[in-house]
Structure formats: structure tokens, C-alpha cells
Motif scaffolding. Sequence first.
Motif, PDB file in Angstrom:
ATOM      1  N   PRO A 297       7.256 -14.090  -7.999  1.00  0.00           N
ATOM      2  CA  PRO A 297       7.493 -12.868  -6.859  1.00  0.00           C
ATOM      3  C   PRO A 297       6.556 -11.610  -7.628  1.00  0.00           C
ATOM      4  CG  PRO A 297       9.424 -13.025  -8.635  1.00  0.00           C
ATOM      5  CD  PRO A 297       8.163 -14.544  -8.661  1.00  0.00           C
ATOM      6  N   ARG A 298       6.522 -10.843  -6.668  1.00  0.00           N
ATOM      7  CA  ARG A 298       5.722  -9.446  -6.769  1.00  0.00           C
ATOM      8  C   ARG A 298       6.497  -8.525  -7.274  1.00  0.00           C
ATOM      9  NH1 ARG A 298       0.421  -8.563  -5.662  1.00  0.00           N
ATOM     10  NH2 ARG A 298       0.677 -10.668  -4.323  1.00  0.00           N
ATOM     11  N   HIS A 299       6.303  -7.948  -8.516  1.00  0.00           N
ATOM     12  CA  HIS A 299       7.101  -6.613  -8.946  1.00  0.00           C
ATOM     13  C   HIS A 299       6.086  -5.642  -8.928  1.00  0.00           C
ATOM     14  CE1 HIS A 299      10.584  -9.061 -11.000  1.00  0.00           C
ATOM     15  NE2 HIS A 299      10.354  -9.291  -9.689  1.00  0.00           N
ATOM     16  N   VAL A 300       6.855  -4.331  -9.111  1.00  0.00           N
ATOM     17  CA  VAL A 300       6.333  -3.063  -9.443  1.00  0.00           C
ATOM     18  C   VAL A 300       6.798  -2.525 -10.869  1.00  0.00           C
ATOM     19  CG1 VAL A 300       7.685  -1.651  -7.841  1.00  0.00           C
ATOM     20  CG2 VAL A 300       5.250  -0.586  -8.906  1.00  0.00           C
ATOM     21  N   GLY A 301       6.036  -2.363 -11.700  1.00  0.00           N
ATOM     22  CA  GLY A 301       6.591  -1.777 -13.037  1.00  0.00           C
ATOM     23  C   GLY A 301       6.106  -0.126 -13.018  1.00  0.00           C
ATOM     24  N   ILE A 302       7.223   0.483 -13.744  1.00  0.00           N
ATOM     25  CA  ILE A 302       6.703   2.167 -13.968  1.00  0.00           C
ATOM     26  C   ILE A 302       7.303   2.425 -15.190  1.00  0.00           C
ATOM     27  CG2 ILE A 302       7.520   4.590 -13.006  1.00  0.00           C
ATOM     28  CD1 ILE A 302       8.482   3.147 -10.353  1.00  0.00           C
TER      29      ILE A 302
ATOM     30  N   GLY B  24       1.604  11.289  -9.041  1.00  0.00           N
ATOM     31  CA  GLY B  24       0.992  11.640 -10.406  1.00  0.00           C
ATOM     32  C   GLY B  24       0.901  10.347 -11.163  1.00  0.00           C
ATOM     33  N   LEU B  25       1.294   9.355 -10.749  1.00  0.00           N
ATOM     34  CA  LEU B  25       1.148   8.146 -11.602  1.00  0.00           C
ATOM     35  C   LEU B  25      -0.175   7.345 -11.665  1.00  0.00           C
ATOM     36  CD1 LEU B  25       4.207   8.435 -11.733  1.00  0.00           C
ATOM     37  CD2 LEU B  25       4.659   6.164 -12.077  1.00  0.00           C
ATOM     38  N   SER B  26      -0.644   6.817 -12.401  1.00  0.00           N
ATOM     39  CA  SER B  26      -2.101   6.030 -12.455  1.00  0.00           C
ATOM     40  C   SER B  26      -1.509   4.614 -12.428  1.00  0.00           C
ATOM     41  CB  SER B  26      -2.934   6.403 -13.888  1.00  0.00           C
ATOM     42  OG  SER B  26      -3.034   7.597 -14.020  1.00  0.00           O
TER      43      SER B  26
ATOM     44  N   ARG C 157       0.825  -1.279   0.061  1.00  0.00           N
ATOM     45  CA  ARG C 157      -0.037  -0.264   0.141  1.00  0.00           C
ATOM     46  C   ARG C 157       0.912   1.323  -0.018  1.00  0.00           C
ATOM     47  NH1 ARG C 157      -5.493  -0.814   3.776  1.00  0.00           N
ATOM     48  NH2 ARG C 157      -5.980  -2.885   2.587  1.00  0.00           N
ATOM     49  N   ILE C 158       1.902   1.101   0.774  1.00  0.00           N
ATOM     50  CA  ILE C 158       3.093   2.356   0.685  1.00  0.00           C
ATOM     51  C   ILE C 158       3.285   2.622  -0.705  1.00  0.00           C
ATOM     52  CG2 ILE C 158       4.970   3.028   1.577  1.00  0.00           C
ATOM     53  CD1 ILE C 158       4.406   1.693   4.416  1.00  0.00           C
ATOM     54  N   ILE C 159       3.905   1.483  -1.310  1.00  0.00           N
ATOM     55  CA  ILE C 159       4.506   1.577  -2.623  1.00  0.00           C
ATOM     56  C   ILE C 159       3.453   2.170  -3.633  1.00  0.00           C
ATOM     57  CG2 ILE C 159       5.169   0.477  -4.651  1.00  0.00           C
ATOM     58  CD1 ILE C 159       6.349  -1.583  -2.672  1.00  0.00           C
ATOM     59  N   ALA C 160       2.107   1.782  -3.661  1.00  0.00           N
ATOM     60  CA  ALA C 160       1.210   2.163  -4.331  1.00  0.00           C
ATOM     61  C   ALA C 160       0.740   3.666  -4.092  1.00  0.00           C
ATOM     62  CB  ALA C 160      -0.077   1.402  -4.557  1.00  0.00           C
ATOM     63  N   ASP C 161       0.618   3.931  -2.638  1.00  0.00           N
ATOM     64  CA  ASP C 161       0.352   5.351  -2.296  1.00  0.00           C
ATOM     65  C   ASP C 161       1.391   6.416  -2.711  1.00  0.00           C
ATOM     66  OD1 ASP C 161      -1.967   4.564  -1.301  1.00  0.00           O
ATOM     67  OD2 ASP C 161      -1.298   4.654   0.789  1.00  0.00           O
TER      68      ASP C 161
ATOM     69  N   GLY D 170      -4.652   9.449 -27.801  1.00  0.00           N
ATOM     70  CA  GLY D 170      -4.347  10.854 -27.557  1.00  0.00           C
ATOM     71  C   GLY D 170      -3.676  11.246 -26.292  1.00  0.00           C
ATOM     72  N   ALA D 171      -3.247  10.621 -25.529  1.00  0.00           N
ATOM     73  CA  ALA D 171      -2.857  10.987 -24.208  1.00  0.00           C
ATOM     74  C   ALA D 171      -1.339  11.013 -24.696  1.00  0.00           C
ATOM     75  CB  ALA D 171      -2.870   9.894 -23.159  1.00  0.00           C
ATOM     76  N   LYS D 172      -0.572  12.520 -24.295  1.00  0.00           N
ATOM     77  CA  LYS D 172       0.810  12.536 -24.684  1.00  0.00           C
ATOM     78  C   LYS D 172       1.873  12.339 -23.369  1.00  0.00           C
ATOM     79  CE  LYS D 172      -0.340  15.579 -28.375  1.00  0.00           C
ATOM     80  NZ  LYS D 172      -0.303  17.049 -28.917  1.00  0.00           N
ATOM     81  N   ASP D 173       1.243  12.630 -22.338  1.00  0.00           N
ATOM     82  CA  ASP D 173       2.013  12.897 -20.979  1.00  0.00           C
ATOM     83  C   ASP D 173       1.703  11.807 -20.109  1.00  0.00           C
ATOM     84  OD1 ASP D 173       3.271  14.927 -22.159  1.00  0.00           O
ATOM     85  OD2 ASP D 173       2.116  16.299 -21.056  1.00  0.00           O
ATOM     86  N   VAL D 174       2.200  10.470 -20.172  1.00  0.00           N
ATOM     87  CA  VAL D 174       1.558   9.419 -19.326  1.00  0.00           C
ATOM     88  C   VAL D 174       2.569   9.125 -18.556  1.00  0.00           C
ATOM     89  CG1 VAL D 174       0.456   7.280 -19.648  1.00  0.00           C
ATOM     90  CG2 VAL D 174       0.382   8.891 -21.508  1.00  0.00           C
ATOM     91  N   GLY D 175       2.012   8.731 -17.223  1.00  0.00           N
ATOM     92  CA  GLY D 175       2.851   8.021 -16.176  1.00  0.00           C
ATOM     93  C   GLY D 175       2.154   6.914 -15.510  1.00  0.00           C
ATOM     94  N   LEU D 176       2.379   5.625 -15.818  1.00  0.00           N
ATOM     95  CA  LEU D 176       1.788   4.134 -15.383  1.00  0.00           C
ATOM     96  C   LEU D 176       2.443   3.542 -14.286  1.00  0.00           C
ATOM     97  CD1 LEU D 176       0.316   3.067 -18.518  1.00  0.00           C
ATOM     98  CD2 LEU D 176      -0.683   4.765 -16.957  1.00  0.00           C
ATOM     99  N   PHE D 177       1.721   2.841 -13.440  1.00  0.00           N
ATOM    100  CA  PHE D 177       2.605   1.787 -12.608  1.00  0.00           C
ATOM    101  C   PHE D 177       1.597   0.558 -12.330  1.00  0.00           C
ATOM    102  CE2 PHE D 177       0.521   3.983  -9.200  1.00  0.00           C
ATOM    103  CZ  PHE D 177       0.091   2.906  -8.306  1.00  0.00           C
ATOM    104  N   GLU D 178       2.279  -0.505 -12.199  1.00  0.00           N
ATOM    105  CA  GLU D 178       1.566  -1.747 -12.057  1.00  0.00           C
ATOM    106  C   GLU D 178       2.246  -2.700 -10.832  1.00  0.00           C
ATOM    107  OE1 GLU D 178      -0.302  -5.667 -13.961  1.00  0.00           O
ATOM    108  OE2 GLU D 178       0.548  -4.311 -15.230  1.00  0.00           O
TER     109      GLU D 178
END
Length: 840
Positions: free
Chosen positions: A634-639, A525-527, A515-519, A587-595
Amino acid sequence: MRVPVDWLREYVAVPAEARAADIAASLVRVGLEEEGLHGADITGPLVVGRVLSKQPEPQKNGRTINWCMVDVGSANGTGDPQGIVCGAHNFEPGDLVAVILPGGVLPGGFAISARRTYGHVSAGMICSVRELGIGQDHDGILVLTDRSDAASLTPGQDAIALLGLDRETVEVNVTPDRGYCFSVRGIAREYAHATGAAFTDPALALSAAAPAANASGYAVQLADETPIRGRAGCDRYVARVVRGIDLSAPTPPWLATRLTEAGMRPISLPVDVTNYVMLALGQPLHAFDVARLSGPVVVRRARTGETLRTLDGQTRTLAAEDLLITDGGEKGIAIAGVMGGQETEVTVSTTDVLIEAAHFDPVSIARSARRHKLPSEASKRFERGVDPQVAAAAAQLAVDLLVEHGGGVADAGVTDVATVTARSVIALDPGLPSRLVGVDYSATDVSDVLHEIGCEVDQSASPWSVTPPSWRPDLANGPDLAEEVARIKGYDRIPSILPTPPGGRGLTHGQRARRIIADVLAAQGLSEVWSAPFVSDQRHDALGYPVHAARARTVTIANPLSDEAPLMRISVLSTLVDALRRNVARGAKDVGLFELGLVVALEGPQQTAPTAGVGLRPSDEVLAAIRAAVPPQPRHVGILLTGDRDRAGWWGPGRAADLTDVLALARAVATALAIQLEVAADDPMPFHPGRCARLSLADGTLVGHVGELHPKVTAALGIPGRTVAGELDVDVLIAASDHAVQSTPISVAPVAHQDVAVVVDAAVTAASVEAALRTGAGELLESIELFDVYVGDQVGAGRKSLAYRLVVRAADRTLRTEEVSAVRDAAVSAATAAVGATQR
């Protein structure tokens, strides 16, 4: 299950004033959920019509409608044919149909009036079964010509009474454990439980009237040599023969109406009779043409690869588990309990039929129905459990109806081959229902309920010995019987008491860390997104992974959702890029994603997990083998970042996301978990050489990589160039942060700043210089930051200058100038010794 109210009244004393809604409410009290109420909701003229003409008229929208002239007799007041527009095509001139005229109202309050449409005035509607509320078929209109009593129908005749639409039908949802309720007999019994009304079991009189089995009956052999779970595929087979049947004889109107009300279409007398018996008693039947049988009926398991052409015209390849009805033990004539074979089908030339009333193993029938994709009304009942004691009564009812309405004569011979095992006796503590349910049930209450549902109860000793009735295969233990007590006595007696939960321990450390990592990432500003964890070798190739090495680390899916993605992912980035590409394409130009997600990390060859039979707990050895076959996940986080990280505006131009941004995100995550990351240059794919950082713990444990994606990778994936990415091992971060952190008191002493520039070889990394400076500075060093890099003539070829700002502070005092200088000199000396640095 649809239950006509008039039919229900024959088996149980339903009060004359009771409506369908009242009956449904009573059934709800004993656990039978109301699915719907049907009938008595059509008003106005609904009549039989005969199609005189049908003129197709193509329309501009591509649809073809039919302009029809329909004879409705005198129902329209004039006797003239009625002009009606119809969009269905499953009828021809001369067919009898159901027509509702202007002024009528269909279910749902759909009022019919004459209206202009498609260039005609349509004075009514030709109806489908769904529009009439007696079924779900909406592919075509209801053709009455197909009815067995069609010869007696005339245009203008009232179709409301004909189709049973003036009578009420209750539809209930039968749960899988209540298979006996797939019959009017079963529903009547439940209504009696709910209301106390007198129940008359129709099977009792039929069983009494049925002649005893004798040696002159049609020969039947039960030859199942490979039972499933120790249970024979067929443990009872009743065969009765009726000869001289006139198949052209119409189905009696009352029987056809009942079938219609129950949601079945009348077809022919033999079919209608078997369906009627099944609905009445819950026992599926099958009819064979005796003239096409050459030997005894033998029930056995199919041979692998054996084929059978079923009634639907399909040739089916059988499996060894399929239970087969055969002619003489060789030629298959039916898949038991599922569908009959075409070779012994009753046809218009049939005069003698053999009625089969059998009891088949539920598991065998369920597996065969699913294996051959043949769900049927018969298999639905068999797989839920049919009463083995009702077979003779069901066969007798079918014989009686065929003799009465088909003009046949029943053979004196009766076959009843039975190897039915007695029901297991259940030991029941009479206090168990009270303990489980929380309601005080007396021993008398428990005994009365058990007798009411048909159990035999021996109360001579404690615990009681309870034998469930033959129609309740779902009753197998004490808790099952306790549930019956609660159900019959009324669920409304059970108090609604909120249980007091035990004191919990809150979230685990791993849950808090995730939860800390996601928060943290969301606050930057990432989705957060989710992507399906399935990839292919082509994706590995696009990411620059060696395909064979990547394949060796992943798991091949046995039954993939898509043949284009048959592998489990080995990195979150391999599927996260799909979400980025989709957002950019829209159409999105400035994108920040994580999973945050799981990946597969095989450490050796993929193992195959053993299988175990259903219904029994696998052994400890099998469970251990199953767990051992599950690969590490294992659980990873991608950015992923693309476009501007700092937006442009009136304040100036924007700034594109780069390596420093994704590195800052990784450090923010580590800081939130109180972890210090070591940063070093690295060049693994899919990252750009020279623009990638390796992140590790102080002990060298790899945490992950961040950097700019390689240009070949961005081109192959169809995502913007200069996209930056990162992937961190969350499990490593969780393990590294699973300890108490000692907080450092905030010092009120002033800080001292010292800038130091050192010259090193160009190959020396800034991280190694910083580590040496930090070591040499000691405990008084609060922070260190690289603020300038210089390469040029002033430092010489192959050399570079690195300038650092040191922040120095003591926790308990103000440092003197000589102390600050000593810290600086010690730091430079350590850098000189470690990496050959010289102060500039």
C-alpha cells in the motif's frame, strides 16, 4: 572497437583521400556510432628514451617524484642526457620509454616546454598511454622495454612512427547485437555497405588455403551432455599444431604497430598472433603448450566444485554450467571462451603449440564470464556471437604467421570437429519493410539489400525464404530483416513524422488524488522528500514496534544494498525520520517534511517467487505464482513536524508544533479529497499515549494515526523531543474519494449561532459528544466547533464541561428564534441519550 585506417584499406577499397573523419561519418550512416578518432594529432619531437638514472625525491605534500636523466640520443640537438621530472614509478634505470621534448604538442593541444617544477628544470615529459592517446591506462608511463621489438629500439628514434601515432585510427561503439563488428573484417563490410566500396573478405582466401580436416589431426571430442536452452556449448572445434616455434623471435614491427593502434600492447609472438587474428577476423583463439597435454582435447561441462587455476594465477571454483576445455576429459585446462589455464600456458620453454579456433554458445560464455568476473576480449566476442564458419580461416592465418615469423612447421594433421546446425530459414513478406518503416521499398530494393548483407534469398514463392549469413546471429525474424533494409537504404530516408497520439483519458483518480495530497501538504509549508525504503530490526525496536511482530509483517531482501538494512519498511515514518535527523543535524530547527511512498504489508508468511529462464516468456502458471508471491504494497503518506509551527518575530513569540497541527494537516488532506474523518483517541507506538489520534472513515475503516512521538522513540532515533508525526493510508483515501461529490449550493440566508455547554464524565471523549450533538441537530446544523473545556469544582470530580458553538442555517429561509432553539435542544437531548450529557 579501434580500427586502424591502413588495416581497413586492406579489406575494403577506401579512397586514398578519405580521412578517419570521413570513414567514421560513413559508418555512422549504417548505425555504427563514432566513439573517437585517434592518431596524427601529436606534433614535435616524440622519441625513444633510455632511463639512465632515477632518483626518488619525497615532497612536503607526501608525494614522491623521480628526478630522471634520460638518454634521447641527438633528438635534443646536443646529445646530452635530458633531465625530466616524473611522478610515475613503474620503470627502472635501463628501461626504454616514450619522451616528448620541449616544443612538442600532445593530444588535446597540450604543449610541452621546459619548466621549473619540484626544484628542477624538467625538459620534457615521459609519457603514459593515455597522454599519447592510445589507451586509458594512466597508472604508469609506457615502458617500451616490454615490447617484443625492444631490442631494435635506440634512444632518439622517432616514437611517433614507432607507436603508429602518425596513422589514423577510427574508434566505433559496437552495439551488443552487432558482434561481427568486433573485427576489422566486420567494419570493412559495414563500410562497403555504407559507401558501395569493393569489399574483399579475407576469410575466403584463408579458407581456400586451409587444408581439409583429416584423421591425423590432434584428437578432439565434444562431450557437452547438459546443453543450455537445447544448444550445445561447443558446436565446432578446429585444432592446428605448429612445432619448433622460436618464442624468442620478435613480433614483426608491422604487426606490433597494428596491435598498438588497435589499443593492445604487444607481448610475445604467440600472444600477438592470436590477438591479431582475433582483431582481423573476429575469431578468438587460444594457444596450448602441446608438451603439457597428455590426451585428447575434450570439451565438456564442469563438475560442481571442480577447480581450475587460470592464467591470472587465481584458483577458481567452477559451476556445473561452465564450459570446460580438458586434457583427456579429466584435467581442466581452460574455461572455454573466457580464460586459459596456467598448467598448459605457453612459456619461454614452449616449442610446440596447439591453436584452438572454436565456436562456443554465447549464453554459456556470457554466464561464465560474469560468474567468475572475467570479462575479456574473447568473451566479449563469443557472448555476442562469432561466425562459426570462420574458425578454419582464423586457424590458418595463425599458423601462417607462426610459421613465417616464428620459424615453426605446421603439422599435416588438421582437426575440425563440427556439429553446427544450419541457420533457420526466415519467411519474409517483401512488403513487410515498407509497412514497418513507412518508406516505399520495392521488392528489388529488399532483395538487393538482403543479398548485400550476405543472405540467401529464395524468391520462387511468397513469402520469400531468407537464410541469414553465418556471421549475423542477430537476424532471427522478419522485423530484423526489415531493420536491415532500413539501415542499408539509409535512415535519412525515413521521414520525421510526428505520430498523432490517440485521445487520452488524462490522469487516473489515484494519480489525481496523490497529486492533491502532495499539493495540499506543500501548500502548508512542508517539504517533500524521498527516503530509501530499507530498514532493520533495530529501527523497529527504536520505534517501539514489537520486533517479532514487525519482522512477520515485512519482507527480507535477498541481496540488500547494505547488510545494516536488510528489510523492506512497514511504515513510511520508519525511514522518514532519517531525513528529519539529517536536516536537524545540519542546523535546521523548524522542519516540516512529508513523503509519499510504498510500504510492505505481509498478510502471511513470505513466499518465494519461482524463477524462469531468460529469453522465453514464462508460462501463465509461473506468472501467476510470481504475482502471488509479491506482498501487498500500500501507498502511505508520512508527515513529520519539529520546532516552531508559527515563527517568532516582532509580532511575538513562536508556537511549537503539536498534535493539533498534524491533525489539521490530515484534515486538510481529507477535506481536499471530500472525505469526512472520524477522530478518536488511541495509543499505538510510536506515539505518546494521550497525545495520539486515530483517524478513520465513517464506516470505521482505519485511515491512520497522528500525534506526538513517544519520548523514548525520539531519544532512540536522535531527533528533537516533542516531534509530532502522522501516517495515513493513501490507498484508503483514494478508494474513499473515488465517487462523485454533490456540491451544496451556497446559502444567502443569515446564520444563527448557538453556544451550548454540556457536562459529561471525564472518560467520555469530545468526539463522541460532538457526534451526538451533530446527529441531534439534524440538517440545519452547518458546523460545530469545540471552543472550551473546563474541569473543576463547578462540575464535580470525575466530570468535565465541554462548550460547543453550533452554526445553524437554512438553505432557503431565515430561521426563526424558536427554530434555532429547537435545533439546540434536539442536539442536547441526543447527547444526553448517547453519552449521558447534561446541559450546564
